[in-house]
Every structure is written in structure tokens, then in C-alpha cells.
Design an enzyme around this catalytic site. Structure first.
Site, PDB file in Angstrom:
ATOM      1  N   GLU A 276      44.951  38.702  37.454  1.00  0.00           N
ATOM      2  CA  GLU A 276      44.684  38.221  38.896  1.00  0.00           C
ATOM      3  C   GLU A 276      43.612  37.360  39.705  1.00  0.00           C
ATOM      4  O   GLU A 276      43.218  37.614  40.608  1.00  0.00           O
ATOM      5  CB  GLU A 276      44.799  39.582  39.523  1.00  0.00           C
ATOM      6  CG  GLU A 276      46.279  40.530  39.583  1.00  0.00           C
ATOM      7  CD  GLU A 276      46.396  41.690  40.200  1.00  0.00           C
ATOM      8  OE1 GLU A 276      47.091  41.852  40.860  1.00  0.00           O
ATOM      9  OE2 GLU A 276      45.325  42.442  40.400  1.00  0.00           O
TER      10      GLU A 276
HETATM   11  C1  ACM Z   1      46.433  45.043  36.925  1.00  0.00           C
HETATM   12  O1  ACM Z   1      47.119  45.520  37.061  1.00  0.00           O
HETATM   13  N1  ACM Z   1      45.988  43.901  37.772  1.00  0.00           N
HETATM   14  C2  ACM Z   1      46.146  44.620  35.563  1.00  0.00           C
END
Ligand code: ACM
Length: 667
Positions: free
Chosen positions: A306
Site C-alpha cells: 500500500e
Molecule cells: C495489507 O492488508 N495491507 C497487507
């Protein structure tokens, strides 16, 4: 008389072998039982180490607590002989032998294993076999040859969003061992907190944790506790995103100058480490060196998920670096960062693990790819020569049904098409409990008992997949885990009690209401209101289990009832009546308890649904057709009940609709 008693013993003993969770790889039943009484002893033969003695003592203590039998003294012949062939590695490794055989005759049980790990697994099986028998307790005569299907069976716990205290972690390690899980993946840093004491960079915890962090001594104690139970501890330091808490003490690591404060909100945030400066890698080199010693496991998780790229796109200096290196997208810069950090991790003697965003054509093959965004990346990684772990489909924080998690197989879907060598690269999986929406008070109830079903998926043979059997055994295991010390059941009860904080006090009516509802699924709660660190998680939506046992049982009974099984009528009526009546009982709660007030409309709908069921049964029993206006009115109420309220879903609508339709179809 004697024959009858013997028959009873056999029945209860067989029932008990059927209660094992996870189901063993192979089980052959015999006849008869081995009595568990005051003469019960464990003898350790072969290879010895303190861990085995401690595990035997814990086994006896649990047995004695569960049964009330006074097990004392040393003169009796052992009823459980343990034969361990040799040592396990000083630091538990991923492919270590966990197999064991358990051979129970009417005279004695023999537990044989190649390593202490197999003994630990076998003790847990033995304890699950103990059941009341006429005159006391017994285990069934049988032979079990057991070994795990996957070598990596884990739980990822997020200690960054909400800090999780050590006793809770120890309880979870006990429970993990009980269902034969072997990896504790500890998510230790994120935007909202840096949770490990660093002696090299003390401002990480001093400025990035609100004082909520684990000292190195505490970490070593948890690692030792886990090893005693055959569980590896894999730390995760998520980077280059999810790193705001690092930057509070060390803003020079970040892509923008700062200053930074600990993040209090939930979501994906812009700050990211600066991949263009050598000083970033010099810092990480020293940091990883320190953590590589603190955490002895052969793997170290570097996160990698992310990164939205905004911190890099808004820095002229970083943009200039990208141009100079022919990079067009933030993903390329991320790949460079990951490659550099992977090299550092390997230099410090560790194998890196990263979330599936790390999968890039230039990624070295030493990296374990941890799939979370979908199943595809797992198969893709295996095809490209990487080892992989599955967490997609195992996110416990998303409130999905146990059946959904149970059906999620690391070698299912895309991965089923892989060749044998590719399949062998799939190490297993991990359930994830992200803690944005889980304080220490409720997190056990979010993890358990559903994790027991995931543990079975990862341990038991692929063909073990009967959902009804899983649910039945999970309920039994849920109670056993609570006896062991886990607080997942009591945690909900405690919260219901608080929500019902009015006089006269009636937490039971609230519990009746709770059986008809479940929390919103996936990330839907975040669409209803803005949650952050300060939002109390103390409402019905927090206390209600993710997968209502009662609602599921109700649906099954209605199905059977409509198929002609009239014996189900009483259970259906009882539940419908309880749902119908709780609303009147809770009347004072809606005005007297601040936390209960929001439940009034949900409770009213549940009450009406209860009445609908009772009415429909009356019509079905009368043999007369249902009046059209009645059917239309009930369908309107059902329709109205579909709208989530107080972030709760009413989960009895399917069976209620079916019973109304059956009444409507009656001619
Ligand atoms: C995640 O759930 N960002 C690995």
C-alpha cells in the site's frame, strides 16, 4: 447391564475422536477405551529436553483441571508413554518435522515423534480425545498418524493500530498451539505506532509509540513462550509505506521533511521512506542488524504494501532521481527500495517476506510473496519461482463467515492448476487480524473461534472440508479454548453486560438480540462513520460475534422443517419467541443505556421477524392458505429489515423469507 455400559463407553469415545480439530491426517479406530484416572502418568523416553518436561507438566495440569482428577505421585505405570527420537533445530525452521503417531490401547497410549514439535502436536491431540466415560474419563482406542499439510500455518496480529498487551498474546499462543498453528507473525510497526524497543534508534519507540511498546526483554520472553509451544515468531517491519511512526523520531528517513506526528486515523496514508538517499539504507542496515539478532527466526517480514506514491510524486528531488534513473512510475521506485532492503535482510542472515506488492520482475527469488490482494498473486509467484503464503480470504477482521475462510484453500482456485514443483513452493497461509477495529478487549473474540477452522484448513488433508462437521467441532473447540484460558466468549458477555447497564439489568435479552445480528462485513463500517484511535469500540457491533452460531442453527432447522422434519418445530418456535420477546424486555435499555439506545430499531425488526416465524408456523400447521395481505405485509417487514442499522446486519432473513414463502405456497 455390563454390555450396555461398555456400549456407552464406546459411543462416547467414538464421539470424541470425531471432535478433533484439526482433523488428523489418518485415524484408525479400535474398540474400547483407555481410562484416565488418578493413576494417569506421562513417561518421557528417548530424547529429552526441558521443553518436553514442561509440555508434559502442562498436559497433566490441563487434564487434571478439565477432569477434576487428582493426578499425583510417581509409582504408577505410565498411561501415556512419549518417545521422542531426536532434537529439533535450536531455532525452529519452516520445514521441520511436526509429525507424530498416537497409538492408544486399553492399557496404554504411546506418542511417538521424530522431534519435540511432533510431541507438542500429539499432546494437543491427546487432550482433545479425553471425554467423560462411565466412572470417570477415557480416551478411545485408536491409532493416529498425523502430519501437517502445510509447513507454514500462522496468525498475523497487528500490535500497531491498537496496542495488544502481553498476557493477551500469551493466551493466543496457547490457543494457537492447541489447534497446531506454528507461526506468530507480529505486525510491529505502522503509521499509528512503532512497538519495539530499539537500542540503536531509541527514538523509534520513544517518539513513535505513546509509550506503548514491547521492551526487548518482553519480546525475548514472548519468543521463548512461543518456542515452548512449537511456534515461530516472525516480526514484520512494514516499509516503505505504513511508516509515519518511524518518522516522528527520525524524519530524515521520510520523503518529505516533516515534522511528523503519530497517525491517529485509519486508512492508507501518503508518508513513505525515501528510497533515493543512501542514508535511508544505512539506517535500515543498522536497524535490521539489531532486529535480526532480537528475532531469531530465519524469516523477516518487510511489509511493502500500500504505497500510494504521493510522497514521491510531490518531491521534486525524488522526481529528479526518477528521471535520472529512467523511472516513470512510483512502482519502479518501490521495486528499487524493496530490492535494496531485501539485500540487507539477506546480508543479515534472514529470508525476506513481503506483501504481494513486492512481486516485480526484478525481485530476487529469495523473497517469500505474501498474497493478500487476491489469490492470483500466489499462483503467479509460485509459477515464477517464489515461495508463497496465502492471507487473502483469511482476514479475520473483515467479519466473514467461518465457512468462507474454511473453503479458502492455498492450493485451490488458480493454484490448483500449478504443477507439483510449483505447488511445493506454496508454504501455507496466515490468518490476519488487523486491529483498527479491535481493542485488546475484543480482539480475541474477533480471532476465535474462526481461526480454529483456518488452522484445520492448513493442517488437515485437503479432502477434509465438510462444513457442518467443521461448525460442530469448532463449537466444541471454542469451549475447550476458553477452558484453556482464552477470553473470546467471556469478552462478548462482558460487553453485553456493560451495554445493558441500566436497571433492572437484563444482559440476556441483549444476547438474544445479538444472536440474530452480525457486524457489517468487509470495510463497510468505515462508510458509516469516521473511525480513529479514539473511537470507543464498545457497542453491540463490537460485541456481536462475526458468525452467529444461533442464526446458522436456525437456518438449518428451518431448512429441515420445511423439508418435512417436524421435530425442528420446537427449536424454531423457541428462537422465534426469544427474538420476538427481547424487544419488550429491552424497552428500558433503549432509554436507560446510552450504548443500547441505537439498538431500538434493530430490536424492533428482530422482534417482528420472530412474530412472522411464529405466524407462519401457525399457518403451516393450520393447513389453510396464507391470506395474501398477510404475505405482502410480512415481505415488507423483511424488506425493511435488510437495511443495516447500528452497523449491524440482521442475519436471519433468509430462513424467515423461506418460511413465509412456504406458508404463501400452501394451497
Ligand atoms: C495489507 O492488508 N495491507 C497487507
Amino acid at each position: 447391564m455390563h454390555k450396555a455400559a461398555g456400549f456407552l463407553v464406546a459411543i462416547s469415545a467414538i464421539a470424541c475422536a470425531q471432535d478433533l480439530m484439526p482433523v488428523p491426517a489418518a485415524l484408525t479406530r479400535g474398540s474400547g477405551t483407555l481410562a484416565i484416572d488418578a493413576g494417569f502418568r506421562i513417561a518421557l523416553e528417548g530424547y529429552r529436553e526441558p521443553r518436553l518436561g514442561a509440555a508434559a507438566a502442562r498436559t497433566v495440569a490441563r487434564l487434571s483441571r478439565q477432569t477434576g482428577i487428582l493426578i499425583r505421585g510417581t509409582d504408577a505405570a505410565a498411561r501415556l508413554v512419549v518417545e521422542c527420537k531426536g532434537a529439533s533445530a535450536p531455532v525452529q525452521t519452516v520445514r521441520e518435522d511436526e509429525s507424530y503417531t498416537l497409538n492408544i490401547t486399553p492399557q496404554q497410549a504411546r506418542l511417538q515423534a521424530a522431534t519435540p514439535l511432533g510431541v507438542l502436536r500429539g499432546f494437543e491431540t491427546f487432550l482433545q480425545l479425553v471425554a467423560p466415560a462411565p466412572g470417570g474419563f477415557a480416551v478411545p482406542v485408536l491409532r493416529i498418524d498425523d502430519k501437517p499439510r502445510f509447513p507454514w500455518r500462522g496468525l498475523m496480529l497487528d500490535s500497531a493500530r491498537h496496542f495488544q498487551p502481553l498476557p493477551m498474546i500469551e493466551r493466543n499462543l496457547d490457543a494457537m498451539a492447541a489447534v497446531k498453528l506454528n507461526v506468530f507473525h507480529w505486525h510491529l510497526s505502522d503509521n499509528q505506532g512503532f512497538r519495539v524497543e530499539s537500542k540503536v534508534f531509541p527514538d523509534l519507540q520513544a517518539k513513535g509509540s505513546d509509550g506503548l511498546y514491547y521492551t526487548q526483554d518482553q519480546i525475548r520472553a514472548i519468543i521463548a513462550y512461543a518456542r515452548e509451544r512449537g511456534i515461530r515468531v516472525v516480526p514484520e517491519f512494514d516499509m516503505p509505506g505504513h511508516t509515519t511512526a518511524w518518522f516522528v523520531g527520525y524524519p530524515e528517513l521520510a520523503s518529505a521533511p516533516g515534522p511528523y506526528t503519530i497517525e491517529r486515523g485509519w486508512g492508507v496514508f501518503d508518508p513513505a521512506m525515501d528510497p533515493t538517499r543512501e542514508t535511508t539504507y544505512e539506517f535500515l542496515d543498522r536497524f535490521i542488524a539489531e532486529m535480526a539478532v532480537l528475532f531469531p527466526d530465519e524469516y523477516l517480514h518487510i511489509g511493502g504494501d500500500e504505497v500510494n506514491g504521493k510522497a514521491w510524486e510531490s518531491s521534486p528531488r525524488i522526481q529528479e532521481f526518477m528521471r535520472a534513473h529512467g523511472m516513470k512510475k512510483p512502482e519502479e521506485l518501490q521495486a528499487l527500495f524493496i530490492k535494496r532492503v531485501v539485500a540487507l535482510v539477506i546480508q543479515h542472515g534472514k529470508k525476506p517476506v513481503g506483501w504481494d506488492e513486492v512481486l516485480d520482475p526484478t525481485l530476487p527469488k529469495d523473497v517469500v510473496v505474501h498474497s493478500w490482494r487476491g489469490r492470483k498473486s500466489l499462483a503467479e509467484a509460485a509459477r515464477k519461482g517464489y515461495q508463497g503464503l496465502l492471507s487473502f480470504g483469511y482476514y479475520l477482521d473483515l467479519m466473514q463467515s467461518t465457512a468462507y475462510h474454511y473453503a479458502n484453500d492455498p492450493l485451490g482456485a488458480e493454484a490448483a492448476k500449478l504443477g507439483e514443483a510449483e505447488k511445493a513452493r506454496i508454504l501455507g497461509g496466515e490468518a490476519c487480524e488487523w486491529s483498527e477495529m479491535a481493542t485488546a478487549e475484543i480482539i480475541e473474540a474477533r480471532i476465535w473461534p474462526r481461526l480454529a477452522a483456518i488452522a484445520e484448513r492448513l493442517w488437515s488433508p485437503q479432502e477434509v472440508k465438510d462444513e457442518a462437521s467443521m461448525y460442530r467441532r469448532m463449537e466444541i473447540e471454542s469451549r475447550r479454548l476458553e477452558w484453556l484460558g482464552l477470553e473470546h466468549r467471556i469478552a462478548s458477555a462482558r460487553m453485553f453486560d456493560r451495554i445493558a447497564a441500566y436497571e433492572p439489568h437484563d444482559a440476556e435479552a441483549l444476547e438474544a438480540l445479538a444472536t440474530a445480528v452480525e457486524p457489517l462485513k468487509q470495510y463497510d463500517r468505515h462508510d458509516v462513520r469516521k473511525y480513529d484511535l479514539y473511537t470507543p469500540l464498545n457497542r453491540m457491533v463490537d460485541a456481536a460475534p462475526a458468525d452467529s452460531v444461533t442464526a446458522r442453527s436456525f437456518a438449518r432447522s428451518v431448512h429441515a422443517f420445511l423439508a418435512g422434519d417436524r421435530t425442528k418445530e420446537e427449536e424454531i418456535r423457541k428462537l422465534a419467541a426469544a427474538w420476538n420477546q427481547q424487544h419488550a424486555t429491552l424497552k428500558n435499555a433503549f432509554t436507560g443505556s446510552f450504548l443500547a439506545a441505537e439498538l431500538e430499531p434493530v430490536s424492533r425488526n428482530v422482534s417482528r421477524l420472530g412474530a412472522i416465524v411464529l405466524g407462519a408456523i401457525g399457518i403451516l400447521n393450520s393447513g389453510k392458505p396464507a391470506p395474501e395481505h398477510w404475505v405482502a405485509q410480512q415481505k415488507r417487514i423483511i424488506e425493511q429489515s435488510k437495511k443495516p442499522q447500528a452497523e449491524l446486519l440482521i442475519v436471519i432473513l433468509d430462513p424467515v423469507t423461506k418460511i413465509v414463502e412456504a406458508a404463501a405456497a400452501q394451497k
